[in-house]
Design a protein around this motif. Sequence first.
Motif, PDB file in Angstrom:
ATOM      1  N   PHE A 175       6.756  -1.132   8.452  1.00 35.39           N
ATOM      2  CA  PHE A 175       6.502   0.219   7.951  1.00 35.39           C
ATOM      3  C   PHE A 175       7.365   0.552   6.738  1.00 35.39           C
ATOM      4  O   PHE A 175       7.738   1.702   6.506  1.00 35.39           O
ATOM      5  N   VAL A 176       7.669  -0.472   5.934  1.00 40.92           N
ATOM      6  CA  VAL A 176       8.485  -0.290   4.736  1.00 40.92           C
ATOM      7  C   VAL A 176       7.704  -0.792   3.522  1.00 40.92           C
ATOM      8  O   VAL A 176       7.133  -1.884   3.542  1.00 40.92           O
ATOM      9  N   SER A 177       7.664   0.007   2.460  1.00 41.89           N
ATOM     10  CA  SER A 177       7.027  -0.416   1.211  1.00 41.89           C
ATOM     11  C   SER A 177       7.988  -1.285   0.403  1.00 41.89           C
ATOM     12  O   SER A 177       9.222  -1.145   0.525  1.00 41.89           O
ATOM     13  N   PRO A 178       7.466  -2.217  -0.439  1.00 39.22           N
ATOM     14  CA  PRO A 178       6.044  -2.488  -0.632  1.00 39.22           C
ATOM     15  C   PRO A 178       5.471  -3.340   0.500  1.00 39.22           C
ATOM     16  O   PRO A 178       6.185  -4.122   1.131  1.00 39.22           O
ATOM     17  N   VAL A 179       4.154  -3.170   0.716  1.00 43.82           N
ATOM     18  CA  VAL A 179       3.423  -3.929   1.716  1.00 43.82           C
ATOM     19  C   VAL A 179       2.543  -4.923   0.969  1.00 43.82           C
ATOM     20  O   VAL A 179       1.866  -4.550   0.006  1.00 43.82           O
ATOM     21  N   TYR A 180       2.551  -6.180   1.392  1.00 39.97           N
ATOM     22  CA  TYR A 180       1.805  -7.205   0.651  1.00 39.97           C
ATOM     23  C   TYR A 180       0.482  -7.529   1.345  1.00 39.97           C
ATOM     24  O   TYR A 180       0.440  -7.753   2.559  1.00 39.97           O
ATOM     25  N   ASN A 181      -0.585  -7.525   0.542  1.00 39.34           N
ATOM     26  CA  ASN A 181      -1.954  -7.668   1.037  1.00 39.34           C
ATOM     27  C   ASN A 181      -2.542  -9.011   0.599  1.00 39.34           C
ATOM     28  O   ASN A 181      -2.933  -9.177  -0.552  1.00 39.34           O
ATOM     29  N   PRO A 182      -2.655  -9.995   1.490  1.00 45.68           N
ATOM     30  CA  PRO A 182      -3.170 -11.304   1.097  1.00 45.68           C
ATOM     31  C   PRO A 182      -4.639 -11.290   0.686  1.00 45.68           C
ATOM     32  O   PRO A 182      -5.080 -12.167  -0.068  1.00 45.68           O
ATOM     33  N   CYS A 183      -5.401 -10.298   1.152  1.00 43.86           N
ATOM     34  CA  CYS A 183      -6.820 -10.203   0.768  1.00 43.86           C
ATOM     35  C   CYS A 183      -7.003  -9.449  -0.545  1.00 43.86           C
ATOM     36  O   CYS A 183      -8.130  -9.348  -1.046  1.00 43.86           O
ATOM     37  N   GLY A 184      -5.935  -8.902  -1.080  1.00 39.17           N
ATOM     38  CA  GLY A 184      -6.032  -8.113  -2.307  1.00 39.17           C
ATOM     39  C   GLY A 184      -5.896  -8.971  -3.551  1.00 39.17           C
ATOM     40  O   GLY A 184      -5.197  -9.995  -3.554  1.00 39.17           O
ATOM     41  N   ALA A 185      -6.567  -8.560  -4.623  1.00 39.81           N
ATOM     42  CA  ALA A 185      -6.437  -9.271  -5.897  1.00 39.81           C
ATOM     43  C   ALA A 185      -4.978  -9.247  -6.347  1.00 39.81           C
ATOM     44  O   ALA A 185      -4.252  -8.263  -6.132  1.00 39.81           O
ATOM     45  N   TRP A 186      -4.552 -10.357  -6.983  1.00 38.10           N
ATOM     46  CA  TRP A 186      -3.147 -10.479  -7.391  1.00 38.10           C
ATOM     47  C   TRP A 186      -2.712  -9.303  -8.257  1.00 38.10           C
ATOM     48  O   TRP A 186      -3.323  -8.961  -9.243  1.00 38.10           O
ATOM     49  N   ASN A 187      -1.644  -8.624  -7.809  1.00 38.49           N
ATOM     50  CA  ASN A 187      -1.007  -7.536  -8.533  1.00 38.49           C
ATOM     51  C   ASN A 187      -1.811  -6.237  -8.525  1.00 38.49           C
ATOM     52  O   ASN A 187      -1.485  -5.304  -9.262  1.00 38.49           O
ATOM     53  N   HIS A 188      -2.845  -6.144  -7.683  1.00 36.55           N
ATOM     54  CA  HIS A 188      -3.553  -4.872  -7.531  1.00 36.55           C
ATOM     55  C   HIS A 188      -2.762  -4.000  -6.566  1.00 36.55           C
ATOM     56  O   HIS A 188      -2.487  -4.386  -5.426  1.00 36.55           O
ATOM     57  N   THR A 189      -2.380  -2.812  -7.032  1.00 34.91           N
ATOM     58  CA  THR A 189      -1.513  -1.933  -6.246  1.00 34.91           C
ATOM     59  C   THR A 189      -2.224  -0.629  -5.915  1.00 34.91           C
ATOM     60  O   THR A 189      -2.859  -0.017  -6.776  1.00 34.91           O
ATOM     61  N   ILE A 190      -2.139  -0.217  -4.650  1.00 33.20           N
ATOM     62  CA  ILE A 190      -2.701   1.054  -4.219  1.00 33.20           C
ATOM     63  C   ILE A 190      -1.683   1.786  -3.352  1.00 33.20           C
ATOM     64  O   ILE A 190      -0.740   1.180  -2.833  1.00 33.20           O
ATOM     65  N   ILE A 191      -1.885   3.075  -3.211  1.00 32.19           N
ATOM     66  CA  ILE A 191      -1.073   3.902  -2.322  1.00 32.19           C
ATOM     67  C   ILE A 191      -1.982   4.408  -1.212  1.00 32.19           C
ATOM     68  O   ILE A 191      -3.044   4.976  -1.484  1.00 32.19           O
ATOM     69  N   VAL A 192      -1.584   4.194   0.031  1.00 28.96           N
ATOM     70  CA  VAL A 192      -2.377   4.680   1.165  1.00 28.96           C
ATOM     71  C   VAL A 192      -1.535   5.644   1.989  1.00 28.96           C
ATOM     72  O   VAL A 192      -0.313   5.477   2.110  1.00 28.96           O
ATOM     73  N   ARG A 193      -2.201   6.646   2.545  1.00 28.14           N
ATOM     74  CA  ARG A 193      -1.503   7.645   3.347  1.00 28.14           C
ATOM     75  C   ARG A 193      -1.359   7.166   4.793  1.00 28.14           C
ATOM     76  O   ARG A 193      -2.273   6.566   5.359  1.00 28.14           O
TER      77      ARG A 193
END
Length: 539
Positions: A292-310
Amino acid sequence: MFNVLIALLSVSAASGWTARRLAPLPAPAVVRPPQTYSTATHRMMDVRTTRDVEWAATLNAHNASLLQYNYAVFFDAGSSGTRMYIYHWNEVMNNTGLVTPQNDARNCSTRLSDFRDEPERVGPSLKACFDFAAQSIPADKHTATRVRLGATAGMRIVATENATAANGVLTAIYQYLRANYNFSVTEGDIHILPAEDETAYVWAAVNYAAKVLQDPLERNNTWTSLYMGGASTDVSMDVSKRDSTATAGLAADYSLTLFDHTFPLFIKNFICYGKDQAFLRYQALLVKSSNFVSPVYNPCGAWNHTIIVRHKDLFNAACSTVRVPEELTSQESYEIIGTADFQGCRNMTRRLFMLDFALQPAQCPFNDAGTCPLVTGGGHIFYGRLLASGGFAYDASTLSLLSNRTFVVSVPFDIDGQRRALHELCSTRYVDVMDMAYSANVKAEFALRACFDGVYSGTMLSDVYRLDDETLKNSVFSRSVNDEDVSWTLGWALITSVTKNTTVTSPNSAGVLRAVSLSAVSFLVFVPFLFSFVIHLQF
């Protein structure tokens, strides 16, 4: 633990089923690839076989009757939006109307769940679609035109949180229709559609479009339907002609009578396993994996694509099953960064089927070997031709476009090409994915989700449904059959067209309910799922 709520509808005496146009009569049930014909060529291809002519003559003599055109309007109120379908028919065969769509589906945009706190706004949000229906149907037919709205898994989930709010939205739609239009509509026509009804209607739509239901000689060749939605996924097939070995442990739990013939169906509808709800759980699982600590790394996400989720969007929803420590419940948001790790994406996606769901009753426990027919015996149990529609078809088509058609969605399905394209997409930088989306004319939001969606669909088909490569190659990935959209609304239209009283039978038939506790009904779901079988993903 939470109790899921659902609306349970018993389709009353209006439950026979319908046919399509008489000519051309059924050839082998196949999905035709897009073709263009000259007028002369089309005439040549319309030549009927002797069997066709004899069958048509018999049906015309005994069962078909000409009527004035009948109309019906159906709304598919799904988790991602509402679509409207207008159907008409002027002939009946074996007491079922030969239903035809009047036009393509019309996107009404409205998501009913968005109006739970302001139900008075939901009717006006659908006005453009209501007006279109009123303009498309002759005015003197309005009072005889049935309007029906079925809210599916998205509103079933809303009802888990607040049944009163869910009913308020449905009532507001009914009142708006009655106050502003002359269509035939009852309060019961605007309701949360029971999951088993939705699943059976998809099966009927598929087999009607394939011209199997209409022809007594084709009824041994029914199709099996695999459908992926935003909030749920489902399976339906005819079990009347299965051999005794294949049918072991596989009982019919739904019965449909169409064209004066009764079809026993095996159906399963899995709430919370549609791809949109799965994606939210996937993100929640990522956040938990990072403590529960940012940043969170997403293996299914495009490289270096960053989003903020609530935080509340991931952990406060009815389908969320990721437990949050008490001290973290006030967390506001998380930064999620894509790492384009294909193998990591596959591994994390598999874990979605291992989460401890608190859905009850637990009728299909995947960790209890031998009790769930979907995983019994190490192989799949599906019969006949397979149609993978909804999200399964959309994901394959989107991936084909993004890959510049390095594989084509056709029959036989190029499963090896699909896997290569998915591997490449899931290993791509954000800027390159955006270029691919622009070149393919695919919306950026869909392109950026395509890696997860493709891996999730593949996991469902290969590991949960256990489809081997040969079966996948012979499966049809499409949202239509014979150029006919196979939305479940077509199945409901068939029922509406029935000209004599017949019945739909399911274990849960108990009158018309709007929104009730799912813990009180027999609703089939995926439940605690420990992988007691070996996973062999072959992307």
